[in-house]
Design a protein around this motif. Structure first.
Motif, PDB file in Angstrom:
ATOM      1  N   ALA A  15     -12.423 -12.883 -25.024  1.00 54.27           N
ATOM      2  CA  ALA A  15     -12.222 -13.271 -26.417  1.00 54.27           C
ATOM      3  C   ALA A  15     -11.139 -12.429 -27.052  1.00 54.27           C
ATOM      4  O   ALA A  15     -10.542 -12.827 -28.041  1.00 54.27           O
ATOM      5  N   GLN A  16     -10.888 -11.245 -26.520  1.00 54.25           N
ATOM      6  CA  GLN A  16      -9.836 -10.389 -27.045  1.00 54.25           C
ATOM      7  C   GLN A  16      -9.073  -9.795 -25.876  1.00 54.25           C
ATOM      8  O   GLN A  16      -9.502  -9.872 -24.728  1.00 54.25           O
ATOM      9  N   SER A  17      -7.932  -9.185 -26.181  1.00 52.31           N
ATOM     10  CA  SER A  17      -7.102  -8.633 -25.115  1.00 52.31           C
ATOM     11  C   SER A  17      -7.803  -7.475 -24.428  1.00 52.31           C
ATOM     12  O   SER A  17      -8.405  -6.616 -25.085  1.00 52.31           O
ATOM     13  N   THR A  18      -7.744  -7.462 -23.102  1.00 51.13           N
ATOM     14  CA  THR A  18      -8.252  -6.339 -22.316  1.00 51.13           C
ATOM     15  C   THR A  18      -7.218  -5.981 -21.264  1.00 51.13           C
ATOM     16  O   THR A  18      -6.443  -6.838 -20.804  1.00 51.13           O
ATOM     17  N   TYR A  19      -7.218  -4.707 -20.873  1.00 56.52           N
ATOM     18  CA  TYR A  19      -6.250  -4.213 -19.911  1.00 56.52           C
ATOM     19  C   TYR A  19      -6.981  -3.369 -18.871  1.00 56.52           C
ATOM     20  O   TYR A  19      -7.899  -2.616 -19.211  1.00 56.52           O
ATOM     21  N   SER A  20      -6.583  -3.522 -17.626  1.00 58.88           N
ATOM     22  CA  SER A  20      -7.197  -2.756 -16.546  1.00 58.88           C
ATOM     23  C   SER A  20      -6.110  -2.080 -15.722  1.00 58.88           C
ATOM     24  O   SER A  20      -5.082  -2.694 -15.396  1.00 58.88           O
ATOM     25  N   VAL A  21      -6.351  -0.820 -15.378  1.00 58.02           N
ATOM     26  CA  VAL A  21      -5.466  -0.077 -14.483  1.00 58.02           C
ATOM     27  C   VAL A  21      -6.337   0.594 -13.436  1.00 58.02           C
ATOM     28  O   VAL A  21      -7.512   0.876 -13.673  1.00 58.02           O
ATOM     29  N   GLY A  22      -5.773   0.847 -12.274  1.00 56.90           N
ATOM     30  CA  GLY A  22      -6.552   1.486 -11.229  1.00 56.90           C
ATOM     31  C   GLY A  22      -5.766   1.594  -9.949  1.00 56.90           C
ATOM     32  O   GLY A  22      -4.543   1.437  -9.924  1.00 56.90           O
ATOM     33  N   LEU A  23      -6.497   1.850  -8.877  1.00 57.17           N
ATOM     34  CA  LEU A  23      -5.869   2.016  -7.572  1.00 57.17           C
ATOM     35  C   LEU A  23      -6.760   1.372  -6.518  1.00 57.17           C
ATOM     36  O   LEU A  23      -7.980   1.563  -6.516  1.00 57.17           O
ATOM     37  N   ALA A  24      -6.146   0.603  -5.606  1.00 61.52           N
ATOM     38  CA  ALA A  24      -6.880  -0.093  -4.554  1.00 61.52           C
ATOM     39  C   ALA A  24      -6.360   0.354  -3.194  1.00 61.52           C
ATOM     40  O   ALA A  24      -5.163   0.622  -3.018  1.00 61.52           O
ATOM     41  N   ALA A  25      -7.269   0.426  -2.208  1.00 59.70           N
ATOM     42  CA  ALA A  25      -6.884   0.793  -0.849  1.00 59.70           C
ATOM     43  C   ALA A  25      -7.814   0.088   0.131  1.00 59.70           C
ATOM     44  O   ALA A  25      -8.972  -0.187  -0.177  1.00 59.70           O
ATOM     45  N   GLY A  26      -7.279  -0.226   1.311  1.00 61.38           N
ATOM     46  CA  GLY A  26      -8.104  -0.900   2.303  1.00 61.38           C
ATOM     47  C   GLY A  26      -7.357  -1.094   3.603  1.00 61.38           C
ATOM     48  O   GLY A  26      -6.388  -0.374   3.904  1.00 61.38           O
ATOM     49  N   ALA A  27      -7.794  -2.084   4.383  1.00 58.94           N
ATOM     50  CA  ALA A  27      -7.176  -2.384   5.673  1.00 58.94           C
ATOM     51  C   ALA A  27      -7.103  -3.890   5.850  1.00 58.94           C
ATOM     52  O   ALA A  27      -7.986  -4.628   5.415  1.00 58.94           O
ATOM     53  N   ALA A  28      -6.023  -4.360   6.511  1.00 60.88           N
ATOM     54  CA  ALA A  28      -5.798  -5.786   6.726  1.00 60.88           C
ATOM     55  C   ALA A  28      -5.100  -5.982   8.066  1.00 60.88           C
ATOM     56  O   ALA A  28      -4.443  -5.062   8.578  1.00 60.88           O
ATOM     57  N   PRO A  29      -5.225  -7.179   8.675  1.00 57.06           N
ATOM     58  CA  PRO A  29      -4.481  -7.448   9.913  1.00 57.06           C
ATOM     59  C   PRO A  29      -2.984  -7.312   9.679  1.00 57.06           C
ATOM     60  O   PRO A  29      -2.483  -7.557   8.577  1.00 57.06           O
ATOM     61  N   ARG A  30      -2.261  -6.949  10.724  1.00 58.77           N
ATOM     62  CA  ARG A  30      -0.812  -6.796  10.587  1.00 58.77           C
ATOM     63  C   ARG A  30      -0.142  -8.130  10.254  1.00 58.77           C
ATOM     64  O   ARG A  30       0.884  -8.162   9.583  1.00 58.77           O
ATOM     65  N   TYR A  31      -0.710  -9.229  10.725  1.00 57.78           N
ATOM     66  CA  TYR A  31      -0.262 -10.572  10.356  1.00 57.78           C
ATOM     67  C   TYR A  31      -1.392 -11.520  10.709  1.00 57.78           C
ATOM     68  O   TYR A  31      -2.364 -11.132  11.379  1.00 57.78           O
ATOM     69  N   ALA A  32      -1.330 -12.750  10.263  1.00 54.14           N
ATOM     70  CA  ALA A  32      -2.374 -13.731  10.555  1.00 54.14           C
ATOM     71  C   ALA A  32      -2.425 -13.993  12.049  1.00 54.14           C
ATOM     72  O   ALA A  32      -1.484 -14.554  12.623  1.00 54.14           O
ATOM     73  N   GLY A  33      -3.515 -13.553  12.695  1.00 53.72           N
ATOM     74  CA  GLY A  33      -3.652 -13.692  14.132  1.00 53.72           C
ATOM     75  C   GLY A  33      -3.472 -12.400  14.896  1.00 53.72           C
ATOM     76  O   GLY A  33      -3.659 -12.363  16.117  1.00 53.72           O
ATOM     77  N   SER A  34      -3.131 -11.315  14.202  1.00 49.82           N
ATOM     78  CA  SER A  34      -2.947 -10.025  14.863  1.00 49.82           C
ATOM     79  C   SER A  34      -4.294  -9.376  15.158  1.00 49.82           C
ATOM     80  O   SER A  34      -5.235  -9.473  14.373  1.00 49.82           O
ATOM     81  N   ARG A  35      -4.377  -8.669  16.283  1.00 46.85           N
ATOM     82  CA  ARG A  35      -5.584  -7.909  16.588  1.00 46.85           C
ATOM     83  C   ARG A  35      -5.473  -6.476  16.071  1.00 46.85           C
ATOM     84  O   ARG A  35      -6.439  -5.710  16.122  1.00 46.85           O
ATOM     85  N   ASP A  36      -4.294  -6.107  15.575  1.00 46.11           N
ATOM     86  CA  ASP A  36      -4.061  -4.767  15.042  1.00 46.11           C
ATOM     87  C   ASP A  36      -4.117  -4.791  13.520  1.00 46.11           C
ATOM     88  O   ASP A  36      -3.835  -5.815  12.890  1.00 46.11           O
ATOM     89  N   TYR A  37      -4.436  -3.646  12.939  1.00 46.33           N
ATOM     90  CA  TYR A  37      -4.613  -3.536  11.495  1.00 46.33           C
ATOM     91  C   TYR A  37      -3.682  -2.479  10.917  1.00 46.33           C
ATOM     92  O   TYR A  37      -3.202  -1.595  11.628  1.00 46.33           O
ATOM     93  N   ARG A  38      -3.438  -2.606   9.619  1.00 47.09           N
ATOM     94  CA  ARG A  38      -2.632  -1.622   8.909  1.00 47.09           C
ATOM     95  C   ARG A  38      -3.319  -1.253   7.611  1.00 47.09           C
ATOM     96  O   ARG A  38      -4.082  -2.045   7.038  1.00 47.09           O
ATOM     97  N   ALA A  39      -3.075  -0.048   7.150  1.00 47.13           N
ATOM     98  CA  ALA A  39      -3.601   0.380   5.859  1.00 47.13           C
ATOM     99  C   ALA A  39      -2.813  -0.301   4.747  1.00 47.13           C
ATOM    100  O   ALA A  39      -1.590  -0.477   4.847  1.00 47.13           O
ATOM    101  N   VAL A  40      -3.520  -0.729   3.713  1.00 50.55           N
ATOM    102  CA  VAL A  40      -2.866  -1.343   2.560  1.00 50.55           C
ATOM    103  C   VAL A  40      -3.343  -0.641   1.286  1.00 50.55           C
ATOM    104  O   VAL A  40      -4.478  -0.164   1.214  1.00 50.55           O
TER     105      VAL A  40
END
Length: 247
Positions: free
Chosen positions: A13-38
């Motif tokens: 109903a009114q303006s809101t703002y969010s700031v923060g920091l995100a971290a995780g892991a994801a495949p290097r590409y669609a179909g990859s068996r290796d992962y990278r930090a994101v």
């Protein structure tokens, strides 16, 4: 992540703002068996009138109809892919010789509705506005809250993704030129459903301003995408947590 972010349109109903920091892991590409930090900063502004700016979803506007339906149009960016291991972009040394897929400015158009209680069903079309060789794609998403208790909100997400012929060729195909430069045989996938994703999101409110959000997901490649010679595994996983300050 842009698609996952778009599953839950904001309503303020009114303006809101969010700031923060995100971290995780994801495949290097669609179909990859290796992962990278994101990792990425969390920056979102909801202006109370339907307009928003978000690091993942882009900038856009959500219109809510009186019958519970909503429509969202947004402008964002889709990362490309490299044929080497990099910290800042998807890609892998396994793709050596495939060349790079350039990032694209994307237009996203979503139509959805509440279908039962707080469950939301939506359909989204993603269209590249630059480097249009990426091709059209889209997804159908169902998001169901499974726990809403005190400081905890847990939602289950189910999604199926569709790619046009051009999209499938860009992400999963191998042209004759690429085959000559790489270790892969030429491959021309057809348009169709290429992936299904199951996700679980947990939002834990620490205080009026502070919260922690965690998302885990698993994706299964389907159809011609799963048969691509560049695919090392059909099943992949993703996880990310963020700490957020909202004011």
């Amino acid at each position: 992540m842009a698609a996952l972010a778009s599953l839950c349109p904001a309503a303020h109903a009114q303006s809101t703002y969010s700031v923060g920091l995100a971290a995780g892991a994801a495949p290097r590409y669609a179909g990859s068996r290796d992962y990278r930090a994101v990792g990425a900063p969390v920056l979102r502004a909801d202006f109370g009138n339907g307009a928003f700016i978000d690091m993942l979803q882009g900038a856009g506007y959500t219109y809510k109809f009186g019958n519970g339906m909503f429509a969202t149009a947004s402008l964002g960016y889709a990362l490309g892919r490299t044929d080497k291991n990099r910290v800042d972009l998807p890609g892998s040394n396994h793709l050596k010789g495939m060349g790079d897929i350039r990032g694209s400015l994307m237009g996203a158009f979503q139509l959805g509705a509440r279908v039962y209680g707080d469950a939301t069903l939506s359909v989204t079309l993603d269209a590249p506005l630059t480097h249009r060789e990426r091709g059209l794609s889209g997804h159908i998403d169902l998001v169901v809250p499974v726990i809403q208790s005190g400081a905890h909100i847990v939602t289950l997400g189910q999604s199926v993704h569709y790619g046009s012929g051009r999209y499938m060729q860009t992400l999963f195909g191998v042209t004759d030129a690429q085959a000559a430069n790489s270790a892969f045989s030429a491959y021309a996938p057809k348009a169709g459903f290429d992936a299904a994703t199951l996700s679980l999101a947990w939002n834990y409110t620490l205080s009026k301003e502070w919260s922690v959000r965690t998302l885990v997901a698993t994706t299964r490649l389907l159809g011609d995408a799963a048969k691509s010679p560049i695919v090392q595994t059909k099943q992949s996983y993703f996880g990310m947590s963020s700490i957020n300050y909202t004011f």
